[in-house]
Design a protein around this motif. Sequence first.
Motif, PDB file in Angstrom:
ATOM      1  N   GLN A 188       1.307  -1.071   0.172  1.00 46.05           N
ATOM      2  CA  GLN A 188       0.342  -0.220   0.048  1.00 46.05           C
ATOM      3  C   GLN A 188       0.868   1.358   0.026  1.00 46.05           C
ATOM      4  O   GLN A 188       2.043   1.215   0.373  1.00 46.05           O
ATOM      5  N   ARG A 189       0.517   1.858  -0.712  1.00 42.16           N
ATOM      6  CA  ARG A 189       1.241   2.945  -1.011  1.00 42.16           C
ATOM      7  C   ARG A 189       0.395   4.626  -1.025  1.00 42.16           C
ATOM      8  O   ARG A 189      -0.692   4.931  -0.893  1.00 42.16           O
ATOM      9  N   SER A 190       0.955   6.389  -0.242  1.00 45.40           N
ATOM     10  CA  SER A 190      -0.016   6.924   0.128  1.00 45.40           C
ATOM     11  C   SER A 190       0.414   7.946  -0.833  1.00 45.40           C
ATOM     12  O   SER A 190       2.023   8.113  -1.905  1.00 45.40           O
ATOM     13  N   SER A 233      -0.330  11.799  -4.047  1.00 43.60           N
ATOM     14  CA  SER A 233      -1.693  13.115  -3.488  1.00 43.60           C
ATOM     15  C   SER A 233      -2.642  13.057  -4.604  1.00 43.60           C
ATOM     16  O   SER A 233      -2.428  11.915  -5.591  1.00 43.60           O
ATOM     17  N   GLY A 247      -9.782   4.996  -3.621  1.00 46.63           N
ATOM     18  CA  GLY A 247      -8.670   5.545  -2.025  1.00 46.63           C
ATOM     19  C   GLY A 247      -9.807   6.454  -1.396  1.00 46.63           C
ATOM     20  O   GLY A 247     -10.251   7.319  -0.284  1.00 46.63           O
ATOM     21  N   CYS A 287     -11.165   7.107   2.009  1.00 44.64           N
ATOM     22  CA  CYS A 287     -10.591   7.640   3.667  1.00 44.64           C
ATOM     23  C   CYS A 287     -12.214   8.292   4.204  1.00 44.64           C
ATOM     24  O   CYS A 287     -11.843   9.853   4.888  1.00 44.64           O
ATOM     25  N   GLN A 298      -6.769  15.251  -0.038  1.00 42.20           N
ATOM     26  CA  GLN A 298      -5.808  15.046   0.740  1.00 42.20           C
ATOM     27  C   GLN A 298      -5.587  14.119  -0.220  1.00 42.20           C
ATOM     28  O   GLN A 298      -5.299  13.197  -0.958  1.00 42.20           O
ATOM     29  N   GLN A 299      -4.011  13.233   0.666  1.00 37.45           N
ATOM     30  CA  GLN A 299      -3.237  12.270   0.150  1.00 37.45           C
ATOM     31  C   GLN A 299      -4.368  10.542   0.367  1.00 37.45           C
ATOM     32  O   GLN A 299      -5.631  10.482   1.370  1.00 37.45           O
ATOM     33  N   ASN A 313      -4.868   6.181   0.371  1.00 37.88           N
ATOM     34  CA  ASN A 313      -3.454   4.878   0.363  1.00 37.88           C
ATOM     35  C   ASN A 313      -4.256   3.946  -0.373  1.00 37.88           C
ATOM     36  O   ASN A 313      -5.310   4.012  -1.078  1.00 37.88           O
TER      37      ASN A 313
END
Length: 560
Positions: free
Chosen positions: A13-15, A17, A54, A58, A105-106, A108
């Motif tokens: 999993q990566r964050s 933009s 994503g 969130c 937001q960022q 995931n």
Amino acid sequence: MRGLNLLVFRDDQRSVSGQNIKAELVEKLERLSECSSRDAWTGALLLTGEFECGLADCNSGFAELIPSVTDGIADALMLCESGSILHPSKLKKLIEAARAVPVFQQLNISTPEGFAYYALHPLTYADADVMAEITASENLLVVGIRSVGTTLSAVMAAAARVRGARAQRITVRPHGHPYDRSAEFSANQLEVIEGSVAAGATFAVVDEGPGLSGSSFLSVAEALERAGAPWDKIVLASSHAPKIDALCAVDAARRWPRFRCVAVTSEARRPVQAVDFIGGGKWRSHLTMNGLEWPASWTSFERLKYLSTDHGERRLFKFAGLGHYGDQVFDREDKVAAAGFGPRPRAESDGFISYPWMDGRPCSATDVSHAVLQRLAGYCAFRQRAFAVELSGLNALQQMAEHNLRELGLDLAVDLRLERPVLADARMQPHKWLLTPDGELLKTDSGSHGDDHFFPGPTDIAWDLAGAIVEWQMNPQQTADFLNLYRRVSGDDARARIDGFIAAYAVFRLAYCLMAANAMNGSEEQPRLQSAAAAYRALLTKMEARSLSAVQSLMTMSDA
């Protein structure tokens, strides 16, 4: 071996933009005005599916704005599949809708393994035979299990609309222990479900899998039932038919058969020239080595591979990944080729890359020489420059090594120091190097494994240095020469950190081979994997004894 709890899969999993992924999506859609191919639409669909997932995960207040874009792209992909194209005015509206999503937001994002690694094409879930089994009524509610199910739900709903059904979709993220997931719908989703029940709809639960447990599928199906959906109108649309008795979910053998299951298993979509299947380890029979020399392979996790058998030039076709996942693999392998270290790749359809089938033979550890050490050192130095990444630490890799060492009863300290972060090759075995008739040493399979769902992921270049030392069975003098040659061309002196990476690499490979041997119990592959595991364990045992001897020497000196 069933009692061991070993780590070989990493959390990828990566964050990212939200603004960046939105900009990338808009750019892809704008390019579709010039190139409206099935592959281009598929790439856009994968990206917007990730964007939607994503935002939903969130709980963004703007999450409800992106599904219409995903649905529009899925509809356009179905048009493209039928030989038509989306009208420019509708494409313009899609672009405007994507631009209008106010995300700050960022997000995931998890890599969709089927799309990235295992040639699962979203259009498989739109096949006529599959849809004929699912669209038994005029109304369909598709429930996608996030993450991959987001994209799959959009395709299935689009395919239902093509058949004349009224199709809606929602997505949900089950939570809890992997073997005992639970799913809950939001108030808005419960309203949609209630309306679908009143309309006599069919309910399709869509995801890749099931995995070991089947728990995610079951949790969503049972949540639908609690919300009022009749059990006999709930369909589980999966990528394969599971062995129900082997599912690990609580009481799975009773729960799963209550629902109708439609498996979408079919031949992988691939280029028409990709004819002769050589995946699942069969590629080894096409190389100049006998069966006793075959390297061990966890064949169920191999990339799909084919040979072309016509048009004169013989080529190897390998699945690299759909959309941006395959693009990244191609870019890496193209750089390797441009630097003179590998064969030149060619982008093909449906996530495949092809390479010229080259005469020559795969190397073995007995081929090690000064010239080979020089070539290996030069390649590692090239990767250190060409594939540098930003990375804050090696915590996950450190935890993997320490956990597996404890689990395997090995008392060996591991110190991993991050100095030159890269996307590693992660396949430095001799058989991955081809010696051509004119004496050139070429690296094959150079783009896929440094960023797949196995360890190491992004790491220090010392991982590849360690891999070369271990796999080519270098003795102490060869190891010293190799590291010195690498230092000369790279400016990086890895001697102080190499022992930690040798230990981490060897224990990962030991765990990998043990898990693979257990998974392939009873097959002809099992003894090869067990033999490889024994070699890695022997190396670690030797390192353990050397470490213990050093500690004892220090204690003796201290006592004196």
